[in-house]
Motif scaffolding. Structure first.
Motif, short mmCIF file in Angstrom:
data_model
loop_
_atom_site.label_atom_id
_atom_site.label_comp_id
_atom_site.label_asym_id
_atom_site.label_seq_id
_atom_site.Cartn_x
_atom_site.Cartn_y
_atom_site.Cartn_z
N SER A 145 -7.04 -2.49 -4.87
CA SER A 145 -7.42 -1.71 -3.71
C SER A 145 -8.82 -2.10 -3.25
O SER A 145 -9.61 -2.64 -4.01
CB SER A 145 -7.39 -0.22 -4.06
OG SER A 145 -8.48 0.07 -4.92
N ILE A 189 -3.91 -2.05 -0.46
CA ILE A 189 -4.06 -3.11 -1.44
C ILE A 189 -4.49 -4.40 -0.73
O ILE A 189 -3.96 -4.75 0.32
CB ILE A 189 -2.71 -3.34 -2.17
CG1 ILE A 189 -2.33 -2.09 -2.96
CG2 ILE A 189 -2.79 -4.56 -3.07
CD1 ILE A 189 -3.30 -1.73 -4.05
N SER A 237 0.83 -1.20 0.00
CA SER A 237 0.00 0.00 0.00
C SER A 237 0.86 1.25 0.00
O SER A 237 1.96 1.24 0.55
CB SER A 237 -0.87 0.01 1.25
OG SER A 237 -1.57 -1.21 1.32
N ASP A 242 -5.40 4.13 0.61
CA ASP A 242 -6.05 3.20 -0.30
C ASP A 242 -5.25 1.91 -0.34
O ASP A 242 -4.49 1.67 -1.28
CB ASP A 242 -6.11 3.86 -1.69
CG ASP A 242 -7.41 3.52 -2.39
OD1 ASP A 242 -8.30 2.98 -1.72
OD2 ASP A 242 -7.51 3.80 -3.59
#
Lengths: 425, 425
Positions: free
Chosen positions: A389, A331, A287, A329
């Motif tokens: 995401s 992953i 991320s 956001d």
């Protein structure tokens, strides 16, 4: 208020696992109940003012049957919302969760019976030589309808785990129901038309409160919805399906949920080992805005937990500075289940699923099958399309739901003569 | 389960202030809802089997109006139980507690309107020269009925604080309602007879679940009932009063509650200073099985708190040995409110009350009025009859309630022609 009362939960797929208010479905449900109750006098306004209040002989000009229908719908709904909130707060046992919704369906079934509801199903042409043209299920049909509430509730509850997916799917289903109602509301049969009007009375406010809740619950979630919302949504669908006399069509709108259920069966029935949580796994190393980890995290759950705790620490430190939520956001990857102790049947099922490309598998150094990705639709999307995401995963899922709805409406209107018939005589 | 969820409270009138499960009214209410829903098909069984399921033309032979009445009653009840539990868990704000019960009453009022409910009151003979024989209140009458739910709920909630008194009074009131229904059920007017039968349908299961709850909540309480029960009980009374068409008679059954309210008014409307808790005060030094304290505790609230904390400590130490609960029959005294900062009006009110013998007062060394016993019925009993055990205080209160009920039934049946008339035309 909810946080102060301890009605809260942690968002597992965010750095730092922030604590959010839970059970926010209770707000949506309360607003819904207030709106539908205020709509009660509005709905019957014409009949009420027409009704002479001095003469008893003309009582029957008032549509008491429709009033009873509406009241029974609200009563069953209110009971389920109550049950859902009690479940959120008290963590009810499973036997209550199966027994109480059935009781809550009694008013619905009584009213269905009184409205001359059919209890037979049309037999598909291919099987008519065996069963005849239609098959009267009699009391079994009521058992089927009594289970609708349990089915709808759990269908939504089971396709869950990432921000907004429960509310999003309910929103898509409710829109589908509304479209279907609008397609049928001009029916020549006044009873059929009323059924679909009645369904609209209940589904439109549901769409409204769900949309509002989706705003707060979609990625990145500010609140959680709790079991309350799943119970509320499930019962709303069951109510419109049963009293709108389109319970079989309604099932078509749950195609992704049914697929998810069938796909999950090996885990749900413990044919293969099933971990307690099956939601997709948040990978901080993939991320943005988090330090990359040196070790690969795939499947390494203890590593992952340690890192999450670190994040929790750093998040707690920086909690005084308000950070824009949209930045994180993360992953997601499929989560893994351990296969140690699996039966031969279990191993076979996983091998077949792997052969079909429905799971990823993991082998140890001696080439033994030791792990597989959890059997949920969300994990399957990640298996097929790779890590993505949380936001994108939700939209893919809702896209699948929307495609399912289009397919369902197509089936209902083009292949219906094969299987279906108007259930309202 | 409730303790694990943190739905719990401390019993302030016991040595050690033990932690008990709260909101146990939710169990009583859930059993009640299950029972009344199962009774739904039973109640209409004859009409259902008579009802032909194939012909639409004869729909109106089914008593849909009675079904609507029953469903609206259950819906309003279920809504209030939900609200009560939400209040217990989340501590709702006052504006919601006043606004939401009014919404929950809408189904009741609609059905009342449809059943040709009267909206006029008979004017007492002494005032007929001014108002005429009867006065039609019109919409105001609906406002009055809409406030019934709020009144009944708070009437029970306000006469509270010692083990079992909320459930006990509800039990006495429900028995009174049942007796009144039985006295009237043989009426020549079939509508009146049905009203009282309908009331019995709802009040008998209420008596049953209240009796069970009383067993667990009476001295020494094993569980607390929570606001859930007060909302549930209050709405049950409002429902039978409104749909049974005896809402004015019902008010007569609340004589002790009305007295308690009027007596409390100076505190409720802040004419005199009002402490946050007004329940009678537990005096460990006067109780058996606790060490006598050297200082007198009367009115010394800080002393008392310190001692209570000591008790808490010792109880925590001895919590591993199970002590029989029945032993701790503590002695209660009236609790005191501080008069510092009271207005002249406030002081005058307290002086008048003291002159009437309705409060005890306390003076400082300069003969200033500095304290008075809190204005609740429970404290008044302790003022008039002296300190007593919690158990005895509850039974005295319930005795007063029972005497009030006898008086109410006497008034209703002997003086009724002066004030009342059958509300069902």
């Amino acid at each position: 208020m909810f946080l102060a009362a301890g009605v809260s939960g942690r968002d597992m797929n965010k750095p730092g696992k922030p604590l959010l208010a839970e059970s926010m479905g209770i707000i949506a449900a309360t607003i819904y109940m207030v709106a539908t109750m205020i709509f009660l006098p509005i709905q019957f306004y014409q009949s009420i003012v027409k009704e002479p209040t001095t003469s008893i002989s003309e009582t029957h000009t008032f549509p008491y049957d429709k009033l009873g229908q509406y009241l029974s719908a609200l009563l069953s709904l209110q009971s389920m919302v109550f049950l859902g909130f009690a479940d959120d707060v008290l963590n009810l046992k499973w036997r209550f969760k199966l027994f109480l919704p059935t009781i809550a369906s009694i008013p619905l079934l009584i009213v269905y019976y009184l409205s001359h509801g059919v209890t037979h199903v049309i037999v598909p042409v291919q099987m008519r030589s065996v069963f005849g043209q239609s098959l009267d299920l009699g009391p079994l049909y009521y058992v089927y309808m009594g289970m609708m509430a349990v089915f709808c509730t759990n269908a939504i509850n089971i396709l869950a785990g990432v921000n907004g997916v429960e509310v999003g799917q309910s929103l898509v289903i409710s829109m589908t129901v509304a479209v279907y109602n609008l397609m049928r509301i001009n029916s020549d049969n006044p009873d059929t038309a009323y059924c679909h009007l009645f369904s609209l009375y209940l589904i439109l406010p549901f769409m409204a409160v769900s949309a509002a809740l989706f705003y707060w619950n979609s990625f990145p979630a500010v609140v959680f919805i709790g079991d309350t919302y799943c119970y509320f949504a499930g019962m709303t669908f069951a109510v419109v399906g049963i009293l709108g006399h389109f319970s079989k069509t309604l099932l078509l709108f749950f195609l992704p949920q049914i697929f998810n259920f069938v796909y999950s069966c090996p885990q749900l029935f413990r044919l293969v080992p099933c971990p307690r949580h099956r939601l997709p796994q948040f990978v901080p190393s993939l991320s943005p805005h988090t330090q990359p980890s040196s070790a690969s995290n795939v499947g390494g759950s203890s590593d992952h937990d340690a890192e999450a705790e670190e994040c929790l620490q750093s998040d707690a430190d920086s909690s005084h500075t308000v950070t824009p939520l949209r930045r994180t956001d993360g992953i997601l990857e499929p989560s893994w289940a351990d296969l140690s102790g699996a039966s031969a049947t279990g191993l076979l099922i996983i091998r077949i699923f792997a052969w079909l490309g429905l799971v990823h598998t993991k082998y140890d150094e001696r080439a033994n099958l030791v792990g597989y990705t959890n059997l949920t639709l969300l994990n399957l999307i990640l298996v097929k399309l790779g890590p993505m995401s949380e936001r994108r995963l939700v939209w893919y899922t809702l896209g699948i739901q929307a495609l399912g709805s289009l397919l369902a409406l197509f089936i209902r209107h083009n292949l219906a003569t094969l299987i279906y018939e108007d259930t309202y005589k």
